[in-house]
Design an enzyme around this catalytic site. Structure first.
Site, PDB file in Angstrom:
ATOM      1  N   HIS A  26       0.935   4.477  -2.135  1.00  0.00           N
ATOM      2  CA  HIS A  26       0.694   5.787  -1.974  1.00  0.00           C
ATOM      3  C   HIS A  26       1.874   6.599  -2.766  1.00  0.00           C
ATOM      4  O   HIS A  26       1.700   8.034  -2.854  1.00  0.00           O
ATOM      5  CB  HIS A  26       0.391   6.050  -0.589  1.00  0.00           C
ATOM      6  CG  HIS A  26      -1.347   5.889  -0.814  1.00  0.00           C
ATOM      7  ND1 HIS A  26      -2.039   6.145   0.776  1.00  0.00           N
ATOM      8  CD2 HIS A  26      -2.143   4.365  -0.996  1.00  0.00           C
ATOM      9  CE1 HIS A  26      -3.717   5.857   0.899  1.00  0.00           C
ATOM     10  NE2 HIS A  26      -3.387   4.403  -0.012  1.00  0.00           N
TER      11      HIS A  26
ATOM     12  N   ASN B   3      -2.959   8.658   5.051  1.00  0.00           N
ATOM     13  CA  ASN B   3      -2.656   8.037   5.413  1.00  0.00           C
ATOM     14  C   ASN B   3      -1.575   7.961   6.837  1.00  0.00           C
ATOM     15  O   ASN B   3      -1.511   7.563   7.472  1.00  0.00           O
ATOM     16  CB  ASN B   3      -0.971   9.168   4.540  1.00  0.00           C
ATOM     17  CG  ASN B   3      -0.777   8.953   3.387  1.00  0.00           C
ATOM     18  OD1 ASN B   3      -1.259   8.159   2.613  1.00  0.00           O
ATOM     19  ND2 ASN B   3       0.044  10.077   2.477  1.00  0.00           N
TER      20      ASN B   3
ATOM     21  N   ARG C 170       0.806  -1.033  -0.291  1.00  0.00           N
ATOM     22  CA  ARG C 170       0.366  -0.222   0.278  1.00  0.00           C
ATOM     23  C   ARG C 170       0.865   0.959   0.104  1.00  0.00           C
ATOM     24  O   ARG C 170       0.492   2.569  -0.312  1.00  0.00           O
ATOM     25  CB  ARG C 170      -1.340  -0.114   1.263  1.00  0.00           C
ATOM     26  CG  ARG C 170      -2.125   1.176   1.418  1.00  0.00           C
ATOM     27  CD  ARG C 170      -3.198   1.301   2.676  1.00  0.00           C
ATOM     28  NE  ARG C 170      -3.594   2.045   2.107  1.00  0.00           N
ATOM     29  CZ  ARG C 170      -3.736   3.109   3.067  1.00  0.00           C
ATOM     30  NH1 ARG C 170      -3.792   2.913   4.312  1.00  0.00           N
ATOM     31  NH2 ARG C 170      -4.629   4.328   3.015  1.00  0.00           N
TER      32      ARG C 170
ATOM     33  N   HIS D  93      -6.660  -5.666  -2.716  1.00  0.00           N
ATOM     34  CA  HIS D  93      -7.241  -5.869  -1.088  1.00  0.00           C
ATOM     35  C   HIS D  93      -7.411  -7.467  -0.583  1.00  0.00           C
ATOM     36  O   HIS D  93      -7.946  -7.637  -0.123  1.00  0.00           O
ATOM     37  CB  HIS D  93      -8.110  -4.548  -1.535  1.00  0.00           C
ATOM     38  CG  HIS D  93      -8.061  -2.993  -1.059  1.00  0.00           C
ATOM     39  ND1 HIS D  93      -9.144  -2.396  -2.100  1.00  0.00           N
ATOM     40  CD2 HIS D  93      -6.909  -2.872  -1.150  1.00  0.00           C
ATOM     41  CE1 HIS D  93      -8.506  -1.202  -1.561  1.00  0.00           C
ATOM     42  NE2 HIS D  93      -7.636  -1.002  -0.872  1.00  0.00           N
TER      43      HIS D  93
HETATM   44  C1  HEM Z   1      -9.864   2.470  -5.843  1.00  0.00           C
HETATM   45  C2  HEM Z   1      -9.025   2.985  -4.798  1.00  0.00           C
HETATM   46  C3  HEM Z   1      -8.096   2.726  -3.556  1.00  0.00           C
HETATM   47  C4  HEM Z   1      -9.383   3.133  -2.229  1.00  0.00           C
HETATM   48  C5  HEM Z   1     -10.075   4.323  -2.469  1.00  0.00           C
HETATM   49  C6  HEM Z   1      -8.278   2.269  -1.097  1.00  0.00           C
HETATM   50  C7  HEM Z   1      -8.758   2.290   0.023  1.00  0.00           C
HETATM   51  C8  HEM Z   1      -7.960   2.063   0.992  1.00  0.00           C
HETATM   52  C9  HEM Z   1      -8.710   1.832   2.268  1.00  0.00           C
HETATM   53  C10 HEM Z   1      -9.577   3.175   2.537  1.00  0.00           C
HETATM   54  C11 HEM Z   1      -7.762   1.338   3.468  1.00  0.00           C
HETATM   55  C12 HEM Z   1      -8.010   0.967   4.655  1.00  0.00           C
HETATM   56  C13 HEM Z   1      -6.827   2.105   5.644  1.00  0.00           C
HETATM   57  C14 HEM Z   1      -6.626   1.948   6.710  1.00  0.00           C
HETATM   58  O1  HEM Z   1      -7.393   1.958   6.910  1.00  0.00           O
HETATM   59  O2  HEM Z   1      -5.969   2.505   6.948  1.00  0.00           O
HETATM   60  C15 HEM Z   1      -6.951   0.694   2.444  1.00  0.00           C
HETATM   61  C16 HEM Z   1      -6.059  -0.675   2.794  1.00  0.00           C
HETATM   62  C17 HEM Z   1      -5.345  -1.344   1.302  1.00  0.00           C
HETATM   63  N1  HEM Z   1      -4.710  -1.033   0.293  1.00  0.00           N
HETATM   64 FE1  HEM Z   1      -5.984   0.007  -0.889  1.00  0.00          FE
HETATM   65  N2  HEM Z   1      -7.341   1.977  -2.120  1.00  0.00           N
HETATM   66  C18 HEM Z   1      -7.206   1.622  -3.307  1.00  0.00           C
HETATM   67  C19 HEM Z   1      -6.355   0.915  -3.911  1.00  0.00           C
HETATM   68  C20 HEM Z   1      -5.408  -0.421  -4.096  1.00  0.00           C
HETATM   69  C21 HEM Z   1      -4.023  -0.203  -4.463  1.00  0.00           C
HETATM   70  C22 HEM Z   1      -4.032   0.242  -5.724  1.00  0.00           C
HETATM   71  C23 HEM Z   1      -3.257  -1.481  -3.817  1.00  0.00           C
HETATM   72  C24 HEM Z   1      -2.338  -1.494  -4.506  1.00  0.00           C
HETATM   73  C25 HEM Z   1      -1.677  -1.926  -5.146  1.00  0.00           C
HETATM   74  C26 HEM Z   1      -3.557  -0.526  -2.295  1.00  0.00           C
HETATM   75  C27 HEM Z   1      -3.742  -1.488  -1.051  1.00  0.00           C
HETATM   76  C28 HEM Z   1      -3.885  -1.833  -0.338  1.00  0.00           C
HETATM   77  C29 HEM Z   1      -3.222  -2.420   0.903  1.00  0.00           C
HETATM   78  C30 HEM Z   1      -2.411  -3.468   0.664  1.00  0.00           C
HETATM   79  C31 HEM Z   1      -3.665  -2.364   1.713  1.00  0.00           C
HETATM   80  C32 HEM Z   1      -4.361  -2.722   3.958  1.00  0.00           C
HETATM   81  C33 HEM Z   1      -2.859  -1.914   4.214  1.00  0.00           C
HETATM   82  C34 HEM Z   1      -2.552  -2.370   5.707  1.00  0.00           C
HETATM   83  O3  HEM Z   1      -3.074  -3.231   5.907  1.00  0.00           O
HETATM   84  O4  HEM Z   1      -1.561  -2.310   6.220  1.00  0.00           O
HETATM   85  N3  HEM Z   1      -5.018  -0.507  -2.020  1.00  0.00           N
HETATM   86  N4  HEM Z   1      -6.937   0.911   0.806  1.00  0.00           N
END
Ligand code: HEM
Ligand SMILES: *[C@@H]1O[C@H](CO)[C@@H](O)[C@H](O)[C@H]1NC(C)=O
Ligand SMILES: *[C@@H]1O[C@H](CO)[C@@H](O)[C@H](O)[C@H]1NC(C)=O
Length: 320
Positions: free
Chosen positions: A69, A97, A65, A192
């Site tokens: 970002h 972030n 992630r 995700h």
């Molecule tokens: C469509 C666009 C996206 C949205 C709206 C989105 C939104 C989010 C949100 C809201 C979270 C939770 C953050 C938190 O609770 O602190 C999250 C976690 C995450 N996102 Fe996304 N995301 C998007 C695209 C992506 C992309 C393109 C990737 C990687 C290629 C990604 C990888 C991740 C990962 C791996 C997590 C978990 C991180 C952790 O456990 O520390 N996301 N995302």
């Protein structure tokens, strides 16, 4: 959503150029950039990520992630790694972030080892690109060739998050604005399939959305109460309820069962243009893995600094 959302929305008035993605895998980057200058860099990064993931599997998700970002705000330039100072406001504390992006110590530890092997040679931006690839692979996902030669930004830009749940058209435009196709977007969203999210990021969905599986909504409501503002805002839930620590295609099966955790996830399977692809990925893990790898290579080529631009930071947290 990414700090990029508002920035993107501001520029979306521009008619989307035909998708440039795929023209070349790495743009101005190359696969052999460090072969002479730092031949062991890939092994050092891999070992560093492996030890972090062995200590805490979620860290693989967090590093993936972090790379997303970094790339979506001003390109893959290591800007997300910069700490704030009294005269400088970076990206770490931007809305999407703050208290959310994690793994900075892992990158610091890897950077220290890379510096010990090849002083002042490998950029933080490249270390992050390699680390994200290794993180996915170590969680059971595909691997791919990382094109290298990114330089580190001298500055970062903070912009506030857009808390409104984006709709499919907005998401398509947001990725299109970065030269990524709708297919890339749907494949990248498969990230995700790993990691955790805070209640504050999905509360609206589990209480207010109509297109959600009722069993799934009540399950999530057990640890994410409706009242906002308290300690529960930070309560974690797996984004993929089935296999949160494995990089597989369960994310897409979840979407088909209306079990997407984020509103934006479920937009990919809500009667729109991406439904067909979601079904394909759900039924074909190999197709998802191959498309994800290709899309990650394209994401990693978003506006890198190269040549004499930027610098190779000695400490990823501050400019030299
Ligand atoms: C469509 C666009 C996206 C949205 C709206 C989105 C939104 C989010 C949100 C809201 C979270 C939770 C953050 C938190 O609770 O602190 C999250 C976690 C995450 N996102 Fe996304 N995301 C998007 C695209 C992506 C992309 C393109 C990737 C990687 C290629 C990604 C990888 C991740 C990962 C791996 C997590 C978990 C991180 C952790 O456990 O520390 N996301 N995302
Ligand atoms: C690493 O390189 C930088 C810049 O050339 C230099 O200032 C620093 O002293 C070097 N550190 C070591 C440990 O060699
Ligand atoms: C809701 O999810 C459950 C599994 O948690 C599944 O068995 C069921 O078919 C889903 N319902 C719908 C309407 O998709």
């Amino acid at each position: 959503m990414a700090a990029a959302t508002v920035r993107c929305l501001l520029t979306i008035a521009v008619v989307l150029a035909p998708f440039l993605a795929g023209a070349t895998a790495g743009g101005p980057l190359s696969t052999s950039f460090y072969s002479k200058k730092c031949p062991n860099v890939q092994g050092i990064v891999r070992a560093g990520v492996a030890s972090a993931v062995a200590a805490e599997r979620r860290m693989g998700a967090s590093i993936l992630r972090m790379f997303f970002h970094d790339c979506f705000v001003n390109g893959c330039d290591g800007s997300i790694l910069l700490d704030d100072t009294s005269t400088f406001t970076g990206e770490k504390n931007a809305g999407p972030n703050a208290n959310s992006v994690r793994g900075f110590e892992v990158i610091d530890a890897i950077k220290a080892q890379v510096e010990a092997a090849c002083n002042a040679t490998v950029s933080c931006a490249d270390i992050l690109a390699l680390a994200a690839r290794d993180a996915v692979n170590l969680l059971g996902g595909p691997t791919w060739t990382v094109y290298l030669g990114r330089r580190d930004a001298l500055t970062a830009s903070q912009s506030d998050a857009n808390a409104k749940p984006p709709r499919l058209a907005t998401l398509v435009a947001m990725f299109g604005n970065k030269g990524l196709s709708p297919r890339d977007m749907t494949a990248l969203s498969g990230a995700h399939t790993v990691g955790q999210a805070r209640c504050a990021t999905f509360r609206d969905r589990i209480y207010n959305d109509a297109n959600i599986n009722a069993t799934f909504a009540s399950l999530r409501q057990q640890t994410c109460p409706q009242a906002a503002g308290g300690a529960s805002d930070a309560a974690l839930a797996p984004i993929d309820a089935q296999t949160p620590e494995a990089f597989d295609n369960a994310y897409y099966t979840n979407l088909m069962g209306k079990r997407g955790l984020f509103h934006s996830d479920q937009e990919l399977f809500n009667g729109g243009s991406q439904d067909v692809l979601v079904k394909k990925y759900s039924g074909n893990a190999g197709m998802f893995a191959a498309d994800f790898a290709k899309a990650m290579m394209r994401m990693g080529a978003i506006s890198p600094l190269t040549g004499a631009q930027g610098e190779v930071r000695l400490n990823c947290r501050k400019v030299n």
